[in-house]
Design an enzyme around this catalytic site. Structure first.
Site, PDB file in Angstrom:
ATOM      1  N   LEU A  25       8.331  26.382 -10.097  1.00 31.02           N
ATOM      2  CA  LEU A  25       7.475  27.135  -9.175  1.00 31.02           C
ATOM      3  C   LEU A  25       6.168  27.486  -9.879  1.00 31.02           C
ATOM      4  O   LEU A  25       6.166  27.798 -11.077  1.00 31.02           O
ATOM      5  CB  LEU A  25       8.147  28.450  -8.758  1.00 31.02           C
ATOM      6  CG  LEU A  25       9.450  28.361  -7.976  1.00 31.02           C
ATOM      7  CD1 LEU A  25      10.012  29.762  -7.767  1.00 31.02           C
ATOM      8  CD2 LEU A  25       9.226  27.669  -6.637  1.00 31.02           C
TER       9      LEU A  25
ATOM     10  N   GLY B 210       9.472  26.086 -17.993  1.00 32.25           N
ATOM     11  CA  GLY B 210       9.970  27.442 -18.215  1.00 32.25           C
ATOM     12  C   GLY B 210       9.997  28.279 -16.950  1.00 32.25           C
ATOM     13  O   GLY B 210      10.693  29.285 -16.869  1.00 32.25           O
ATOM     14  N   HIS B 211       9.245  27.866 -15.948  1.00 36.09           N
ATOM     15  CA  HIS B 211       9.110  28.671 -14.724  1.00 36.09           C
ATOM     16  C   HIS B 211       9.406  27.795 -13.518  1.00 36.09           C
ATOM     17  O   HIS B 211       8.469  27.306 -12.879  1.00 36.09           O
ATOM     18  CB  HIS B 211       7.676  29.230 -14.651  1.00 36.09           C
ATOM     19  CG  HIS B 211       7.506  30.329 -13.643  1.00 36.09           C
ATOM     20  ND1 HIS B 211       7.335  30.118 -12.305  1.00 36.09           N
ATOM     21  CD2 HIS B 211       7.480  31.665 -13.795  1.00 36.09           C
ATOM     22  CE1 HIS B 211       7.184  31.255 -11.664  1.00 36.09           C
ATOM     23  NE2 HIS B 211       7.273  32.222 -12.543  1.00 36.09           N
ATOM     24  N   PHE B 212      10.637  27.570 -13.179  1.00 35.25           N
ATOM     25  CA  PHE B 212      11.849  27.964 -13.887  1.00 35.25           C
ATOM     26  C   PHE B 212      12.675  26.707 -14.161  1.00 35.25           C
ATOM     27  O   PHE B 212      12.544  25.746 -13.399  1.00 35.25           O
ATOM     28  CB  PHE B 212      12.679  28.938 -13.040  1.00 35.25           C
ATOM     29  CG  PHE B 212      11.993  30.235 -12.759  1.00 35.25           C
ATOM     30  CD1 PHE B 212      11.973  31.254 -13.705  1.00 35.25           C
ATOM     31  CD2 PHE B 212      11.375  30.443 -11.538  1.00 35.25           C
ATOM     32  CE1 PHE B 212      11.356  32.467 -13.429  1.00 35.25           C
ATOM     33  CE2 PHE B 212      10.752  31.652 -11.263  1.00 35.25           C
ATOM     34  CZ  PHE B 212      10.738  32.662 -12.204  1.00 35.25           C
TER      35      PHE B 212
END
Lengths: 93, 154
Positions: free
Chosen positions: B44, B37-39
């Site tokens: 990251l 989800g990140h990203f």
């Protein structure tokens, strides 16, 4: 005003959004100025560093919780200034 | 790092309670659901986890300095700067220094480097309180023993 109180005003004004002119000896840091315990950590840090002391927040809190002292005894700014002077004198004695 | 368990520090490589400093290693894992989800397409390590990494490193210093008699809880983060992206599979070097030990609170400065380059830094304030439960103290002692090769400070 004593130099200690002037320094205290500068510290509180720098570490909070309270204008210096509102920080007067008859104000209580918590009940009048609205400073909370987290904000006071910043103030205590700045006081400790400025005066080379260690404000005994834990002991004061315990005394207040036990009913042996009132909030004004330690956090009315005129009293707080006096306490700082006492701590500085104790450190230098 | 065991991100799922919020354990950010892998090894405490140097601990100097007398002078108030600690160095630690934190290995960013190659894979984690966090990176999904990140990203998406650009994994990251979130900046908040970099701050948590600095907080945990500081926390071990404060725990050890107080001989595990009180627990530091993160109370404020000042002047936090997140300077560079941190990707998976990165070995981070974390340092923390005790700036001030007050009555019921401690202040540290901490930073993280990768390959000698500073990635982030901040000033951290902790409330220091008695352990609310003995179990927590034991868990912290156990975790500290796992990541500090020479065990508990004398």
């Amino acid at each position: 005003m004593s130099s200690t109180f002037e320094a205290l005003v500068e510290i509180i004004a720098d570490t909070s959004d309270i204008p210096a002119e509102e920080i007067t000896p008859d104000k209580n840091a918590f009940t009048d100025l609205g400073i909370d315990s987290l904000d006071f950590l910043d103030i205590a840090f700045a006081i400790d560093k400025h005066f080379g002391i260690k404000i005994p927040i834990e002991a004061w809190t315990e005394e207040m919780n036990d009913g042996k002292a009132s909030v004004d005894d330690y956090f009315l700014l005129s009293r707080l200034s006096e306490r700082i002077d006492e701590l500085v004198a104790a450190k230098n004695s | 790092m065991r991100l799922a368990y919020f354990q950010m520090i892998d090894t405490i490589s140097k601990l100097d309670c007398e002078n108030g400093s600690v160095e630690a290693i934190a290995n960013v894992p190659t894979e984690s659901t966090i990176f999904e989800g990140h990203f998406p397409g650009m994994p990251l390590l979130p900046g908040v986890l970099l701050i948590e990494t600095m907080a945990q490193t500081s926390g071990y210093l404060l725990l050890a300095s107080r001989k595990f008699e009180a627990m530091p809880f993160l109370a404020s983060v000042k002047n936090a700067k997140l300077r560079t992206f941190v990707e998976p599979d990165t070995k981070l070097s974390v340092t923390a220094t005790l700036e001030h030990s007050g009555s019921g609170f401690d202040v540290t400065t901490a930073e993280i480097k990768f390959d000698g380059k500073r990635i982030c830094n901040a000033q951290l304030t902790f409330r220091v309180m008695p352990f609310p439960e003995e179990r927590l103290r034991q868990e912290m002692l156990t975790r500290f023993s796992e990541i500090h090769p020479t065990g508990l400070p004398s």
